[in-house]
Design a protein around this motif. Structure first.
Motif, PDB file in Angstrom:
ATOM      1  N   GLU A 198      11.180  32.728  -6.846  1.00 17.53           N
ATOM      2  CA  GLU A 198      10.302  33.501  -5.590  1.00 17.53           C
ATOM      3  C   GLU A 198      10.223  32.523  -4.535  1.00 17.53           C
ATOM      4  OE1 GLU A 198       6.849  36.682  -4.349  1.00 17.53           O
ATOM      5  OE2 GLU A 198       6.877  35.749  -6.666  1.00 17.53           O
ATOM      6  N   GLU A 255      11.665  32.625  -0.726  1.00 15.30           N
ATOM      7  CA  GLU A 255      10.976  32.700   0.332  1.00 15.30           C
ATOM      8  C   GLU A 255      11.272  31.516   1.501  1.00 15.30           C
ATOM      9  OE1 GLU A 255       7.093  33.256  -0.845  1.00 15.30           O
ATOM     10  OE2 GLU A 255       7.277  35.155  -1.691  1.00 15.30           O
ATOM     11  N   ALA A 302       8.002  38.097  -0.640  1.00 12.39           N
ATOM     12  CA  ALA A 302       8.454  39.069  -1.329  1.00 12.39           C
ATOM     13  C   ALA A 302       7.560  40.288  -1.486  1.00 12.39           C
ATOM     14  CB  ALA A 302       8.981  38.768  -2.895  1.00 12.39           C
ATOM     15  N   ASN A 359       6.193  43.070  -3.975  1.00 15.51           N
ATOM     16  CA  ASN A 359       6.102  43.477  -5.566  1.00 15.51           C
ATOM     17  C   ASN A 359       5.613  44.739  -5.553  1.00 15.51           C
ATOM     18  OD1 ASN A 359       5.274  40.153  -5.042  1.00 15.51           O
ATOM     19  ND2 ASN A 359       6.621  40.749  -6.728  1.00 15.51           N
ATOM     20  N   LEU A 361      11.204  41.377  -7.560  1.00 18.70           N
ATOM     21  CA  LEU A 361      11.090  40.770  -6.397  1.00 18.70           C
ATOM     22  C   LEU A 361      12.077  41.593  -5.344  1.00 18.70           C
ATOM     23  CD1 LEU A 361      11.188  37.048  -6.954  1.00 18.70           C
ATOM     24  CD2 LEU A 361       9.210  38.575  -7.251  1.00 18.70           C
ATOM     25  N   GLU A 362      11.182  42.074  -4.379  1.00 19.81           N
ATOM     26  CA  GLU A 362      12.072  42.862  -3.153  1.00 19.81           C
ATOM     27  C   GLU A 362      11.686  42.417  -1.962  1.00 19.81           C
ATOM     28  OE1 GLU A 362      10.819  46.966  -3.541  1.00 19.81           O
ATOM     29  OE2 GLU A 362      10.837  46.919  -5.752  1.00 19.81           O
ATOM     30  N   TRP A 363      12.760  42.147  -1.186  1.00 23.32           N
ATOM     31  CA  TRP A 363      12.853  41.829   0.453  1.00 23.32           C
ATOM     32  C   TRP A 363      13.522  42.942   0.994  1.00 23.32           C
ATOM     33  CZ3 TRP A 363      13.179  38.183  -3.396  1.00 23.32           C
ATOM     34  CH2 TRP A 363      12.370  37.209  -3.357  1.00 23.32           C
TER      35      TRP A 363
END
Length: 54
Positions: free
Chosen positions: A18, A22, A30, A32, A40-42
């Motif tokens: 992560e 980043e 990220a 969550n 993990l999402e972007w």
């Protein structure tokens, strides 16, 4: 080419992934999701990076 979203499921024990992502994304943290706590999402409402737009 542009990046609109990035979803990653780290392997168990991979605690550095992560922070590495980043850093590579210029400090974008990220998201969550409580619905998917291991993912993990972007995601961006616009294209990233903006410099790739014409």
């Amino acid at each position: 080419m542009s990046l609109e979203a990035l979803f990653i499921i780290p392997q168990e024990g991979d605690t550095d992934l992560e922070s590495i992502i980043e850093r590579e994304l210029g400090g974008v943290a990220a998201f969550n999701s409580p619905a998917q706590p291991k993912t993990l999402e972007w995601a961006w409402m616009t294209y990233w990076p903006e410099s790739t737009l014409p």
